[in-house]
Write a protein that holds these residues in place. Structure first.
Motif, mmCIF file in Angstrom:
data_model
loop_
_atom_site.group_PDB
_atom_site.id
_atom_site.type_symbol
_atom_site.label_atom_id
_atom_site.label_comp_id
_atom_site.label_asym_id
_atom_site.label_seq_id
_atom_site.Cartn_x
_atom_site.Cartn_y
_atom_site.Cartn_z
ATOM 1 N N ALA A 108 -14.799 5.390 -137.174
ATOM 2 C CA ALA A 108 -16.277 5.516 -137.024
ATOM 3 C C ALA A 108 -16.595 4.136 -136.442
ATOM 4 C CB ALA A 108 -16.921 5.849 -138.265
ATOM 5 N N ARG A 109 -16.054 3.229 -136.905
ATOM 6 C CA ARG A 109 -16.436 1.901 -136.416
ATOM 7 C C ARG A 109 -15.810 1.677 -134.990
ATOM 8 N NH1 ARG A 109 -16.974 -2.294 -140.040
ATOM 9 N NH2 ARG A 109 -14.959 -1.295 -141.501
ATOM 10 N N SER A 110 -14.803 2.194 -134.515
ATOM 11 C CA SER A 110 -14.618 2.014 -133.116
ATOM 12 C C SER A 110 -15.200 2.524 -132.265
ATOM 13 C CB SER A 110 -13.098 2.517 -133.094
ATOM 14 O OG SER A 110 -11.895 1.640 -133.888
ATOM 15 N N CYS A 111 -15.699 3.829 -132.568
ATOM 16 C CA CYS A 111 -16.852 4.723 -131.891
ATOM 17 C C CYS A 111 -17.993 3.865 -131.481
ATOM 18 C CB CYS A 111 -16.946 5.926 -132.416
ATOM 19 S SG CYS A 111 -15.387 7.221 -132.596
ATOM 20 N N VAL A 112 -18.732 3.167 -132.539
ATOM 21 C CA VAL A 112 -19.950 2.570 -132.708
ATOM 22 C C VAL A 112 -19.648 1.349 -131.974
ATOM 23 C CG1 VAL A 112 -21.718 1.481 -133.813
ATOM 24 C CG2 VAL A 112 -20.773 3.702 -134.557
ATOM 25 N N ALA A 113 -18.630 0.389 -132.182
ATOM 26 C CA ALA A 113 -18.381 -0.728 -131.379
ATOM 27 C C ALA A 113 -18.366 -0.676 -129.734
ATOM 28 C CB ALA A 113 -17.252 -1.400 -131.871
ATOM 29 N N GLY A 114 -17.687 0.544 -129.301
ATOM 30 C CA GLY A 114 -17.318 0.798 -128.090
ATOM 31 C C GLY A 114 -18.702 1.403 -127.403
ATOM 32 N N LYS A 115 -19.688 2.162 -128.046
ATOM 33 C CA LYS A 115 -20.589 2.430 -127.336
ATOM 34 C C LYS A 115 -21.521 1.351 -127.303
ATOM 35 C CE LYS A 115 -24.813 5.376 -128.115
ATOM 36 N NZ LYS A 115 -25.356 6.387 -128.983
ATOM 37 N N SER A 330 -3.416 6.839 -132.904
ATOM 38 C CA SER A 330 -4.034 6.166 -133.864
ATOM 39 C C SER A 330 -4.203 7.121 -135.219
ATOM 40 C CB SER A 330 -5.591 5.790 -133.675
ATOM 41 O OG SER A 330 -6.228 5.120 -134.695
ATOM 42 N N ILE A 331 -4.663 8.456 -135.110
ATOM 43 C CA ILE A 331 -4.603 9.174 -136.102
ATOM 44 C C ILE A 331 -3.223 9.445 -136.765
ATOM 45 C CG2 ILE A 331 -4.932 11.527 -136.739
ATOM 46 C CD1 ILE A 331 -7.389 11.693 -134.928
ATOM 47 N N ARG A 332 -2.160 9.442 -135.945
ATOM 48 C CA ARG A 332 -0.729 9.439 -136.492
ATOM 49 C C ARG A 332 -0.406 8.477 -137.163
ATOM 50 N NH1 ARG A 332 0.020 12.973 -131.695
ATOM 51 N NH2 ARG A 332 0.654 11.302 -130.506
ATOM 52 N N GLY A 333 -1.041 7.331 -136.833
ATOM 53 C CA GLY A 333 -0.639 5.992 -137.621
ATOM 54 C C GLY A 333 0.335 5.101 -136.700
ATOM 55 N N GLU A 334 0.386 5.526 -135.227
ATOM 56 C CA GLU A 334 1.210 4.747 -134.407
ATOM 57 C C GLU A 334 0.464 3.632 -133.712
ATOM 58 O OE1 GLU A 334 2.315 7.742 -131.408
ATOM 59 O OE2 GLU A 334 3.256 9.169 -132.707
ATOM 60 N N MET A 335 -0.909 3.519 -133.999
ATOM 61 C CA MET A 335 -1.519 2.547 -133.782
ATOM 62 C C MET A 335 -2.206 1.712 -134.733
ATOM 63 S SD MET A 335 -3.164 3.682 -130.099
ATOM 64 C CE MET A 335 -4.175 2.279 -129.940
ATOM 65 N N VAL A 336 -2.585 0.525 -134.755
ATOM 66 C CA VAL A 336 -3.152 -0.079 -135.951
ATOM 67 C C VAL A 336 -4.562 0.301 -136.117
ATOM 68 C CG1 VAL A 336 -3.875 -2.157 -136.930
ATOM 69 C CG2 VAL A 336 -1.623 -2.368 -135.912
ATOM 70 N N SER A 337 -5.185 0.570 -134.889
ATOM 71 C CA SER A 337 -6.696 1.074 -134.984
ATOM 72 C C SER A 337 -6.815 1.789 -133.464
ATOM 73 C CB SER A 337 -7.394 -0.119 -135.160
ATOM 74 O OG SER A 337 -7.416 -1.139 -134.272
ATOM 75 N N TYR A 338 -7.657 2.550 -133.418
ATOM 76 C CA TYR A 338 -8.241 2.964 -132.247
ATOM 77 C C TYR A 338 -8.863 2.215 -131.240
ATOM 78 C CZ TYR A 338 -10.652 6.070 -128.790
ATOM 79 O OH TYR A 338 -11.321 6.118 -127.614
#
Length: 344
Positions: A108-115, A330-338
């Protein structure tokens, strides 16, 4: 045609995709346009009127590869998969993540920060390009407020707190919107703030229509990679609500929709005749106006940009699909964060 992370996107009308020994070949008007080893392709995505040979359909199914069909506007129609598929594992990871407060908060933080970041970029561009210092001042002040909002996202400890930050940032952003409209167009496109359900002025009607098309693209992108568009992280899950598509949509609102709306308005490409007012004050795009906006939207999606993370050129219309793939990783855990898409 473009290949991104083992996914081949075929967007040329009347293209014919078929097997050629152990390769996948794309012909247009009986001429070869692309040929790649089949083992390099994990998913084939076809936009609109693209023909796929039965032999290739069977081969994709046998090898556990996906065939995704979208209409000419990018709306999801169907996905075909063989008996071996990783999508159930991805959806299981998605459900686990949605039940984990820490994972939900970070996505959720990534979504808001990107917007907020992309909204601020649009206001900064407006401040640079305006010739009126009386307009530049409020825009610069708004960008400073949005910078503070962006910093606040890092310290948010709950999703509700992030929603509050996002709401405050949206209020600041839209309160400055009028300063990006050219003075000669402000009488025709008066703006007093964002209104929805129904939109109460022409610019709000235009934004709502563009957001609905973006929503379709985001939902299609999530369906294409195998995510459940109903299960989101920032937006509250409700029956019939594509919460994850709304999450993905946030980072693109300013970059794809707001910027195009302002271009159409400032260039005088829309007039009073492109809108209609309904009983009760609702303002909607008329049929003629919708056709103009759809044409502009499709043209915009064909423009090429370089993805800042991948450093790879792609049509703007594929950005939601690329970001959906990054979200899945990201959801699969292949990235530290989205990492949301950040416009330059």
């Amino acid at each position: 045609m473009i290949t991104l992370q083992n996914t081949l996107y075929v967007m040329t009308p009347q293209a014919y995709v078929h097997l050629d020994n152990t390769t996948l070949r794309v012909d247009v008007e009986h001429e070869k346009r692309l040929q790649v080893p089949l083992h390099h392709v994990g998913t084939l995505v076809c936009f609109g009127n693209v023909l796929v040979s039965p032999a290739l359909v069977h081969r994709l199914a046998d090898e556990g590869k996906s065939l995704v069909l979208l209409d000419g506007f990018g709306r999801f129609k169907a996905r075909m998969e063989g008996p071996v598929s990783g999508n159930i594992l991805l959806r299981q990871a998605q459900h686990r993540g949605a039940s984990d407060a820490a994972i939900t908060l970070e996505l959720a933080r990534s979504c808001v920060a990107g917007k907020i970041r992309n909204s601020r970029t649009l206001l900064q561009r407006g401040a640079r390009e305006t010739k009126d210092q009386e307009d530049a001042g409020p825009l610069t002040t708004a960008t400073q407020h949005l910078a503070a909002s962006l910093r606040s996202t890092a310290g948010a400890s709950t999703v509700d707190e992030l929603r509050g930050i996002e709401g405050d940032a949206a209020r600041i952003y839209f309160s400055s919107f009028n300063y990006i409209i050219k003075p000669i167009m402000r009488d025709q496109f008066q703006w007093s703030g964002r209104t929805r359900r129904p939109p109460l002025d022409k610019l709000n009607a235009l934004l709502s229509f563009l957001y609905s098309m973006l929503m379709n693209d985001c939902r299609s992108a999530l369906e294409t990679v195998g995510l459940d568009p109903q299960l989101g992280f920032l937006h509250v899950v409700r029956p019939g609500r594509a919460a994850l598509a709304l999450d993905l949509q946030e980072e693109f609102r300013a970059t794809l929709c707001d910027r195009l709306a302002l271009t159409l308005v400032n260039r005088g490409q829309l007039s009073d005749g492109d809108f209609e007012t309904r009983e009760g004050g609702a303002v909607l795009l008329a049929d003629k106006g919708r056709r103009k906006v759809v044409a502009a939207w499709q043209e915009r999606k064909q423009e090429e940009i370089t993805h800042p993370l991948l450093d790879q050129k792609m049509p703007i219309g594929l950005l939601p699909f690329m970001q959906a793939r990054l979200l899945a990783r990201s959801i699969r855990g292949e990235m530290v964060s989205y990492l949301p898409y950040l416009a330059r």
